[in-house]
Design a protein around this motif. Structure first.
Motif, PDB file in Angstrom:
ATOM      1  N   SER A   1       0.825  -1.209   0.000  1.00  0.00           N
ATOM      2  CA  SER A   1       0.000   0.000   0.000  1.00  0.00           C
ATOM      3  C   SER A   1       0.856   1.254   0.000  1.00  0.00           C
ATOM      4  N   PRO A   2       0.295   2.378  -0.436  1.00  0.00           N
ATOM      5  CA  PRO A   2       1.037   3.644  -0.328  1.00  0.00           C
ATOM      6  C   PRO A   2       1.245   4.014   1.128  1.00  0.00           C
ATOM      7  N   ARG A   3       2.260   4.797   1.370  1.00  0.00           N
ATOM      8  CA  ARG A   3       2.509   5.302   2.729  1.00  0.00           C
ATOM      9  C   ARG A   3       1.423   6.324   3.053  1.00  0.00           C
ATOM     10  N   LEU A   4       0.719   6.101   4.164  1.00  0.00           N
ATOM     11  CA  LEU A   4      -0.427   6.937   4.520  1.00  0.00           C
ATOM     12  C   LEU A   4      -0.083   7.874   5.675  1.00  0.00           C
ATOM     13  N   CYS A   5      -0.353   9.156   5.461  1.00  0.00           N
ATOM     14  CA  CYS A   5      -0.241  10.155   6.527  1.00  0.00           C
ATOM     15  C   CYS A   5      -1.570  10.895   6.631  1.00  0.00           C
TER      16      CYS A   5
ATOM     17  N   SER B   1       8.802  16.343  14.332  1.00  0.00           N
ATOM     18  CA  SER B   1       9.723  15.492  13.573  1.00  0.00           C
ATOM     19  C   SER B   1       9.678  15.794  12.079  1.00  0.00           C
ATOM     20  N   LEU B   2       8.631  16.486  11.621  1.00  0.00           N
ATOM     21  CA  LEU B   2       8.519  16.827  10.211  1.00  0.00           C
ATOM     22  C   LEU B   2       9.383  18.023   9.835  1.00  0.00           C
ATOM     23  N   GLY B   3       9.893  18.740  10.838  1.00  0.00           N
ATOM     24  CA  GLY B   3      10.848  19.807  10.586  1.00  0.00           C
ATOM     25  C   GLY B   3      10.284  21.083   9.999  1.00  0.00           C
ATOM     26  N   VAL B   4       9.014  21.366  10.246  1.00  0.00           N
ATOM     27  CA  VAL B   4       8.385  22.585   9.720  1.00  0.00           C
ATOM     28  C   VAL B   4       8.338  23.648  10.813  1.00  0.00           C
ATOM     29  N   ALA B   5       8.939  24.804  10.540  1.00  0.00           N
ATOM     30  CA  ALA B   5       8.891  25.924  11.483  1.00  0.00           C
ATOM     31  C   ALA B   5       7.548  26.639  11.320  1.00  0.00           C
TER      32      ALA B   5
ATOM     33  N   ASN C   1       8.883  13.077   3.385  1.00  0.00           N
ATOM     34  CA  ASN C   1       9.658  12.333   4.382  1.00  0.00           C
ATOM     35  C   ASN C   1       9.326  10.842   4.279  1.00  0.00           C
ATOM     36  N   PRO C   2      10.254  10.021   3.810  1.00  0.00           N
ATOM     37  CA  PRO C   2       9.939   8.601   3.599  1.00  0.00           C
ATOM     38  C   PRO C   2       9.644   7.832   4.875  1.00  0.00           C
ATOM     39  N   SER C   3       9.966   8.404   6.024  1.00  0.00           N
ATOM     40  CA  SER C   3       9.682   7.725   7.289  1.00  0.00           C
ATOM     41  C   SER C   3       8.388   8.216   7.936  1.00  0.00           C
ATOM     42  N   ALA C   4       7.765   9.223   7.342  1.00  0.00           N
ATOM     43  CA  ALA C   4       6.517   9.748   7.909  1.00  0.00           C
ATOM     44  C   ALA C   4       5.382   8.772   7.646  1.00  0.00           C
TER      45      ALA C   4
END
Length: 333
Positions: free
Chosen positions: A187-191, A308-312, A252-255
């Motif tokens: 399956s696709p990576r789901l966020c 963890s996504l690194g967005v300010a 982000n491939p780990s998200a």
């Protein structure tokens, strides 16, 4: 290699911000879905010449009928975003959100799209008995959709059920733990982004739409919240930051799993006093002498996963200042 993304709900408040953010983060082509492409031509201004491809897509409550259009939209895409919303307090809202999210995941799998990002809402994160002082967790705290439906909260229930069914569709439970290894690996990576009150300038050049901006206009014009400052809080994010979080999930491939789309929860007295700082015509209502504002705890969040996504994220003043300037430009306040 050309980076391509597909956005369902591209003409909406969040969807259009995602379109713009994708270009800001290095995507070359954004396929923007619209029920009426002729009325969505303004989306072309959000990217470089030829970067926005406006494509037809008609979503129904039942889902399924749009599979061919979804396939054309998502073919060759690196990421797909489902930002469509449906806010009527009726059972059709549940059908719309659940069925179309599942269709997006199904077609993404068929077209080998690497990641799917769904826009949900904070209404899915309110289990019974959770106090404001207990930090909310994306992996622990889920609303009870049956209780939401019984209470007439159909739109929040639709988002909760959408999340649960979407996780099932990729072989995971609603806490993002793998329950079917074969399904999860294919399956696709789901966020899933979980925002509360979304503020900031609207990109659609037409009239102000949605729920949040018209509501803020009424507050600023003293048509709402004009007797006293509520002894409560509101969880807020800037629409531009929310869009960046969506894109960060895709890149982000780990998200994986849920992420709060929230800056923090601000006391209403801070929100209204900040509006007064950035808009000279606004005077906040008085405090209610019967309330203990100092002891009131704002809603707490565990920000670990979001960070963890690194967005300010912008601060409250920046968001409200830009919002006020936008509302002034529209002669709304």
């Amino acid at each position: 290699m050309v980076k391509i993304a597909s956005v369902i709900g591209a003409t909406g408040y969040v969807g259009s911000a995602v379109v713009k953010s994708l270009f800001e983060h290095g995507f070359d082509v954004v396929r923007a879905a619209s029920r009426s492409p002729a009325n969505a031509s303004w989306l072309s201004s959000l990217g470089p010449e030829g970067g926005v491809q406006i494509m037809p897509l008609t979503l129904t409550n039942e889902g399924g009928s749009s599979l061919e259009e979804l396939g054309q939209l998502m073919r060759g895409s690196d990421a797909a975003f489902f930002c469509a919303g449906f806010e009527e307090q009726s059972p059709s809202t549940i059908d719309f959100m659940v069925n179309n999210a599942l269709d997006v995941i199904k077609v993404a799998k068929q077209e080998n799209v690497k990641s799917v990002v769904l826009t949900s809402s904070g209404g899915s994160t309110n289990p019974a008995g959770l106090t404001d002082s207990t930090p909310k967790s994306e992996v622990l705290h889920f609303s009870d959709p049956s209780a939401q439906i019984a209470a007439g909260k159909i739109s929040p229930a639709a988002k909760t059920l959408m999340e649960i069914r979407a996780f099932e569709a990729v072989g995971r439970d609603h806490a993002n733990k793998i329950t079917d290894a074969a399904l999860a690996s294919s399956s696709p990576r789901l966020c899933i982004m979980v925002p509360n009150l979304i503020l900031g300038p609207q990109l659609d050049p037409g009239p102000i739409k949605g729920n949040s901006l018209p509501w803020i206009c009424k507050i600023v014009k003293k048509q709402r919240m004009n007797e006293s400052i509520p002894n409560d809080s509101m969880s807020i994010i800037d629409v531009r930051d929310l869009a960046s979080l969506h894109v960060a999930c895709a890149l982000n491939p780990s998200a994986s799993g849920r992420y709060f789309g929230v800056n923090k929860s601000f006391p209403w007295r801070e929100i209204l006093n900040t509006i007064a700082e950035v808009h000279e015509c606004y005077v906040p209502p008085p405090l209610n002498e019967a309330e203990d504002y100092e002891s009131k705890v704002t809603t707490q969040f565990d920000h670990t996963r979001k960070n963890s996504l690194g967005v300010a994220l912008r601060d409250l003043e920046s968001t409200l200042r830009d919002l006020v300037e936008y509302l002034k430009s529209k002669n709304a306040i």
